[in-house]
Each structure stands twice: as structure tokens, then as C-alpha cells.
Write an enzyme that holds these catalytic residues in place. Structure first.
Site, PDB file in Angstrom:
ATOM      1  N   ASP A 135       0.868  -1.185   0.000  1.00 44.25           N
ATOM      2  CA  ASP A 135       0.000   0.000   0.000  1.00 44.25           C
ATOM      3  C   ASP A 135       0.901   1.230   0.000  1.00 44.25           C
ATOM      4  OD1 ASP A 135      -2.336   1.602   0.260  1.00 44.25           O
ATOM      5  OD2 ASP A 135      -2.053   1.711   2.414  1.00 44.25           O
ATOM      6  N   SER A 136       0.296   2.390  -0.170  1.00 44.97           N
ATOM      7  CA  SER A 136       1.068   3.628  -0.150  1.00 44.97           C
ATOM      8  C   SER A 136       1.570   3.964   1.252  1.00 44.97           C
ATOM      9  CB  SER A 136       0.210   4.789  -0.667  1.00 44.97           C
ATOM     10  OG  SER A 136      -0.917   4.975   0.160  1.00 44.97           O
ATOM     11  N   TYR A 189      -0.995   7.963  -2.218  1.00 47.14           N
ATOM     12  CA  TYR A 189      -1.087   7.712  -3.656  1.00 47.14           C
ATOM     13  C   TYR A 189      -2.307   8.413  -4.271  1.00 47.14           C
ATOM     14  CZ  TYR A 189       2.445   3.933  -3.848  1.00 47.14           C
ATOM     15  OH  TYR A 189       3.607   3.203  -3.832  1.00 47.14           O
ATOM     16  N   GLY A 190      -3.268   8.767  -3.434  1.00 45.85           N
ATOM     17  CA  GLY A 190      -4.540   9.280  -3.942  1.00 45.85           C
ATOM     18  C   GLY A 190      -4.441  10.549  -4.758  1.00 45.85           C
ATOM     19  N   CYS A 243      -4.428  -1.258  -1.935  1.00 47.65           N
ATOM     20  CA  CYS A 243      -4.606   0.183  -2.105  1.00 47.65           C
ATOM     21  C   CYS A 243      -5.533   0.384  -3.298  1.00 47.65           C
ATOM     22  CB  CYS A 243      -3.258   0.850  -2.358  1.00 47.65           C
ATOM     23  SG  CYS A 243      -3.343   2.592  -2.834  1.00 47.65           S
ATOM     24  N   ASN A 244      -6.614   1.110  -3.084  1.00 39.50           N
ATOM     25  CA  ASN A 244      -7.561   1.331  -4.175  1.00 39.50           C
ATOM     26  C   ASN A 244      -6.953   2.172  -5.285  1.00 39.50           C
ATOM     27  OD1 ASN A 244     -10.712   0.533  -3.659  1.00 39.50           O
ATOM     28  ND2 ASN A 244      -9.591   0.730  -1.741  1.00 39.50           N
ATOM     29  N   GLU A 260      -4.459   9.094   8.778  1.00 35.00           N
ATOM     30  CA  GLU A 260      -3.011   8.920   8.921  1.00 35.00           C
ATOM     31  C   GLU A 260      -2.482   9.734  10.106  1.00 35.00           C
ATOM     32  OE1 GLU A 260      -0.583   7.254   7.352  1.00 35.00           O
ATOM     33  OE2 GLU A 260      -1.446   6.515   5.482  1.00 35.00           O
ATOM     34  N   CYS A 266     -11.345   2.936   0.199  1.00 37.35           N
ATOM     35  CA  CYS A 266      -9.964   3.245   0.595  1.00 37.35           C
ATOM     36  C   CYS A 266      -9.658   2.386   1.809  1.00 37.35           C
ATOM     37  CB  CYS A 266      -9.818   4.726   0.934  1.00 37.35           C
ATOM     38  SG  CYS A 266      -8.185   5.184   1.583  1.00 37.35           S
ATOM     39  N   THR A 267      -8.462   1.805   1.848  1.00 37.14           N
ATOM     40  CA  THR A 267      -8.155   0.858   2.928  1.00 37.14           C
ATOM     41  C   THR A 267      -7.944   1.537   4.276  1.00 37.14           C
ATOM     42  OG1 THR A 267      -5.844   0.859   2.169  1.00 37.14           O
ATOM     43  CG2 THR A 267      -7.251  -0.962   1.440  1.00 37.14           C
ATOM     44  N   HIS A 268      -7.931   2.871   4.300  1.00 35.11           N
ATOM     45  CA  HIS A 268      -7.922   3.592   5.576  1.00 35.11           C
ATOM     46  C   HIS A 268      -9.299   3.572   6.241  1.00 35.11           C
ATOM     47  CE1 HIS A 268      -4.272   5.280   3.842  1.00 35.11           C
ATOM     48  NE2 HIS A 268      -3.988   5.879   4.978  1.00 35.11           N
TER      49      HIS A 268
END
Length: 268
Positions: A11-12, A43-44, A74-75, A155, A187-189
Site C-alpha cells: 500500500d502507499s 497515492y490518492g 490500495c484502491n 493517517e 480506501c483501505t484507511h
């Protein structure tokens, strides 16, 4: 391919640890190698070309570790780099993204329904979910909304309090998401704010945790291809391209338990 070969996840940053955690819960015997490209997060808001370059570099690391599966957790990277990564990796490993399992899940469970999606600008603007859902021809209507403040907010640890609640509610009350029956956390967050999103909808909208859907899809693939690791012993390595102590401390929030990050400079 050896069943004991590791599963590579990248992932980022540390958002993909929500996917890694779901994988370890469902597949406790699997060896895991996680790579967070913290030097280049998020990355978004990066170009597709930049995300592709980072993804290929990370895949080289994971291939050196003899991974049997590479999971793009990561999407944004799934949208921008999946096809290139799959072609680059070839037969050396199976490549899985976090979008296709969710689209398949929607096709099986939400035909002729209206679904919402929140995610980064890269994910939403790529239109990847809409294109794949339309190919299903299941009469699914998708309403997408870019929510760029959510990932950096998470984050920085700003969630589960008044600041995050105000930002989340401001996004969710956008007219774009009117009349949806389910919401994709694109989003994986976002699983870390699932509780607040559920509170906003108060049971009126089903909130889909993509990390759990992806982990189940990975399990099904390994089982179908006789690649499940039957050994009880497992090894887990967590790498980041840029390391700080505070970043390691915050990983406990994402992964649900204390883990140790190892610095792996990506471009040296």
C-alpha cells in the site's frame, strides 16, 4: 509453487494494514510480507504514471521474497497499476487487487440496487468501479464521491472524535450519496472510521468493509488452487520505504496489535 511461500501485500502507507489484519485473522497460518511506501504517500493525489512506477518497484521487492500472491492493498494503486503489475509479474505470482473482489460481491448481492462509493480522487476519477460494475450488467447504479481529506486525517490519528465526525458528516450528507442502499469504503484507511459512518447512517445504509471482502476472496483463491499454508508456524515482515518512530506507533491502530516496521529504502 510452495504453499509456505508468503503473501505479499503493499500500500502507499499503513492504510493497507487494515487489509493485512483481515488476512491474518482469516488466514492465521500464512506468511505475510507487507510493504508500505511511506516515502510516497498518499497515492490518492499522485499521477497514474507515478503510482505505476512505485508499484513495479515494490513488486520487485516482493518477487525477490518469492511471494505466491501479491495483493495490492490500495484502491488508488489497484485502479492505476493493476493491469501493468499483472503483466509485469506474469506467472511468477498471482496478483490480486482490492477492487475486483468488491465488484464481484456487489454483483452477487446488490443487483438492481443503488450503491455509494467514497474514496480518493485517484480512485473516484479513474471511474474504475463504475466501469467494472457496468460490465456486470446487473442493473447496479453507482454514486461516487471523492473524499480526499479522510485518508490524511486518519493517517494523522484524527478519528473517533469531534473533528473527524464533522468532516465525515460533511462528506456523507453530500447530495451525490442520496438514496443509496449500501456504501463502499473505497480506501483501505476507511475501516478505521466505519463505526462513525455507521452512526451517521443509523442502520439505514449497509457499510461495506472492503478489507473483509478482499480477505475472503484471497482465502477462496488459495483454497481453490491448493495453496493454503497448512503449517502452524508463520512469519510476518513489515517494511516501509520511510521510517519514523511515530509512524511505527500508529501502526498499532491500523493493525490492531503492536508490530515492528523495518526500513527498506525503495530507490537506493
Amino acid at each position: 509453487m510452495q504453499t509456505s511461500a508468503p503473501i505479499g501485500i503493499f500500500d502507499s502507507g499503513i492504510g493497507g494494514l487494515t487489509v493485512a489484519h483481515a488476512v491474518t485473522r482469516l488466514l492465521p497460518n500464512e506468511n505475510i510480507i507487507y510493504f508500505g511506501d511511506t516515502a510516497h504517500l498518499p497515492y490518492g493525489d499522485k499521477s497514474a504514471a507515478a503510482i505505476q512506477a512505485y508499484s513495479i518497484k515494490i513488486c520487485n521487492v516482493l518477487l525477490q521474497q518469492k511471494c505466491k500472491v501479491i495483493l495490492i492493498a490500495c484502491n488508488s494503486a489497484s485502479a492505476a497499476a493493476y493491469e501493468l503489475v499483472k503483466e509485469y509479474v506474469g506467472s511468477k505470482a498471482k496478483v490480486i487487487n482490492v477492487i475486483d473482489p468488491v465488484v464481484s460481491f456487489l454483483g452477487e448481492n446488490y443487483a438492481n440496487k443503488t450503491i455509494g462509493l467514497i474514496g480518493t480522487k485517484q480512485t473516484v476519477n479513474s471511474n474504475i468501479y463504475r466501469k467494472k460494475i457496468d460490465l456486470l450488467e446487473k442493473g447496479i447504479t453507482l454514486k461516487s464521491l471523492a473524499t480526499p481529506l479522510l485518508a490524511p486525517m486518519i493517517e494523522e490519528g484524527f478519528f473517533n472524535h469531534n473533528i473527524s465526525e464533522s468532516i465525515i458528516n460533511e462528506y456523507l450528507q453530500n447530495d451525490t450519496l442520496d438514496d443509496i442502499e449500501a456504501l463502499i469504503l473505497g480506501c483501505t484507511h476507511y475501516p478505521l472510521i466505519k463505526k462513525q459512518i455507521n452512526q451517521y447512517y443509523n442502520g439505514k445504509v449497509t457499510v461495506l468493509d472492503t478489507s473483509e471482502i478482499v480477505a475472503k476472496s484471497l482465502f477462496e483463491y488459495l483454497e481453490m488452487n491448493h495453496l493454503l499454508n497448512e503449517m502452524n508456524a508463520h512469519i510476518r515482515h513489515f517494511y516501509v520505504s520511510d521510517y519514523t518512530q511515530s509512524f511505527e506507533t500508529s501502526t498499532k491502530i491500523f493493525f490492531g496489535e503492536q508490530i515492528r516496521l523495518q526500513h527498506y529504502p525503495l530507490w537506493e
